[in-house]
Design a protein around this motif. Structure first.
Motif, PDB file in Angstrom:
ATOM      1  N   THR A 202    -109.667 -28.082 -48.737  1.00 61.66           N
ATOM      2  CA  THR A 202    -109.583 -27.243 -49.932  1.00 61.66           C
ATOM      3  C   THR A 202    -110.449 -27.782 -51.064  1.00 61.66           C
ATOM      4  O   THR A 202    -111.099 -27.020 -51.778  1.00 61.66           O
ATOM      5  CB  THR A 202    -108.118 -27.136 -50.403  1.00 61.66           C
ATOM      6  N   MET A 203    -110.463 -29.104 -51.221  1.00 61.01           N
ATOM      7  CA  MET A 203    -111.199 -29.667 -52.354  1.00 61.01           C
ATOM      8  C   MET A 203    -112.565 -30.245 -51.970  1.00 61.01           C
ATOM      9  O   MET A 203    -113.259 -30.825 -52.804  1.00 61.01           O
ATOM     10  CB  MET A 203    -110.356 -30.716 -53.083  1.00 61.01           C
ATOM     11  N   MET A 204    -112.989 -30.025 -50.741  1.00 58.18           N
ATOM     12  CA  MET A 204    -114.284 -30.523 -50.294  1.00 58.18           C
ATOM     13  C   MET A 204    -115.448 -29.950 -51.103  1.00 58.18           C
ATOM     14  O   MET A 204    -116.502 -30.565 -51.217  1.00 58.18           O
ATOM     15  CB  MET A 204    -114.453 -30.196 -48.808  1.00 58.18           C
ATOM     16  N   TYR A 205    -115.245 -28.780 -51.702  1.00 53.46           N
ATOM     17  CA  TYR A 205    -116.312 -28.150 -52.491  1.00 53.46           C
ATOM     18  C   TYR A 205    -116.750 -29.029 -53.660  1.00 53.46           C
ATOM     19  O   TYR A 205    -117.868 -28.914 -54.159  1.00 53.46           O
ATOM     20  CB  TYR A 205    -115.848 -26.787 -53.028  1.00 53.46           C
ATOM     21  N   ILE A 206    -115.867 -29.915 -54.102  1.00 54.63           N
ATOM     22  CA  ILE A 206    -116.156 -30.742 -55.269  1.00 54.63           C
ATOM     23  C   ILE A 206    -117.370 -31.644 -55.027  1.00 54.63           C
ATOM     24  O   ILE A 206    -118.169 -31.866 -55.932  1.00 54.63           O
ATOM     25  CB  ILE A 206    -114.921 -31.576 -55.670  1.00 54.63           C
ATOM     26  N   VAL A 207    -117.527 -32.133 -53.810  1.00 59.00           N
ATOM     27  CA  VAL A 207    -118.616 -33.080 -53.528  1.00 59.00           C
ATOM     28  C   VAL A 207    -119.991 -32.463 -53.793  1.00 59.00           C
ATOM     29  O   VAL A 207    -120.756 -32.992 -54.597  1.00 59.00           O
ATOM     30  CB  VAL A 207    -118.495 -33.664 -52.099  1.00 59.00           C
ATOM     31  N   PRO A 208    -120.341 -31.331 -53.176  1.00 59.35           N
ATOM     32  CA  PRO A 208    -121.678 -30.789 -53.473  1.00 59.35           C
ATOM     33  C   PRO A 208    -121.794 -30.195 -54.875  1.00 59.35           C
ATOM     34  O   PRO A 208    -122.851 -30.328 -55.510  1.00 59.35           O
ATOM     35  CB  PRO A 208    -121.886 -29.712 -52.402  1.00 59.35           C
ATOM     36  N   VAL A 209    -120.736 -29.552 -55.373  1.00 53.54           N
ATOM     37  CA  VAL A 209    -120.822 -28.935 -56.702  1.00 53.54           C
ATOM     38  C   VAL A 209    -121.012 -30.003 -57.771  1.00 53.54           C
ATOM     39  O   VAL A 209    -121.848 -29.860 -58.666  1.00 53.54           O
ATOM     40  CB  VAL A 209    -119.581 -28.055 -57.001  1.00 53.54           C
ATOM     41  N   ASN A 210    -120.259 -31.091 -57.691  1.00 54.34           N
ATOM     42  CA  ASN A 210    -120.429 -32.180 -58.653  1.00 54.34           C
ATOM     43  C   ASN A 210    -121.845 -32.739 -58.580  1.00 54.34           C
ATOM     44  O   ASN A 210    -122.481 -32.954 -59.610  1.00 54.34           O
ATOM     45  CB  ASN A 210    -119.410 -33.291 -58.389  1.00 54.34           C
ATOM     46  N   ALA A 211    -122.343 -32.948 -57.365  1.00 52.49           N
ATOM     47  CA  ALA A 211    -123.691 -33.493 -57.212  1.00 52.49           C
ATOM     48  C   ALA A 211    -124.750 -32.542 -57.769  1.00 52.49           C
ATOM     49  O   ALA A 211    -125.702 -32.982 -58.418  1.00 52.49           O
ATOM     50  CB  ALA A 211    -123.962 -33.794 -55.735  1.00 52.49           C
TER      51      ALA A 211
END
Length: 123
Positions: free
Chosen positions: A26-35
């Motif tokens: 569910t929160m895996m999106y944070i990795v590319p979006v933050n980068a």
């Protein structure tokens, strides 16, 4: 496994693993979006992906072991936008300097958290 009191809480390793995997996905999106957001400052994308993934793992594991709570932790998505668009791009502060400010403020907040200063302020 008694450390986490799974039986007392009416759960099992299988249930907790399934819940953890679901939370991770569910929160895996944070990795590319933050980068992507932070890379607009000039920071290298590969380093940002690695750092975001590592801090997510470390913070979540520490929270699970130290606080014994089933809460996943990661970077603050609002703070990274403020850092990128407010400080670096908006105020034209070099990202290295802005990271130094973040580091110093982190030290100050840790010191304040472990002293009675916060109680004094509240009183």
């Amino acid at each position: 496994m008694d450390f986490f009191k799974l039986k007392q809480n009416g759960t099992s390793v299988k249930t907790e693993f399934s819940a953890g995997l679901t939370t991770f996905l569910t929160m895996m999106y944070i990795v590319p979006v933050n980068a992507i957001i932070m890379s607009k400052t000039g920071m290298p994308m590969d380093a940002l992906i690695t750092a975001t993934a590592l801090i997510t793992v470390v913070a979540t594991v520490l929270n699970g072991i130290w606080a014994n709570t089933p809460v996943a932790m990661s970077v603050g998505m609002g703070l990274n936008a403020y850092f990128t668009f407010g400080l670096v791009l908006g105020m034209q502060i070099p990202w290295q300097t802005a990271l130094g400010v973040v580091f110093i403020s982190g030290i100050i907040f840790v010191v304040l958290s472990f002293t009675n200063f916060r109680i004094w302020v509240l009183k």
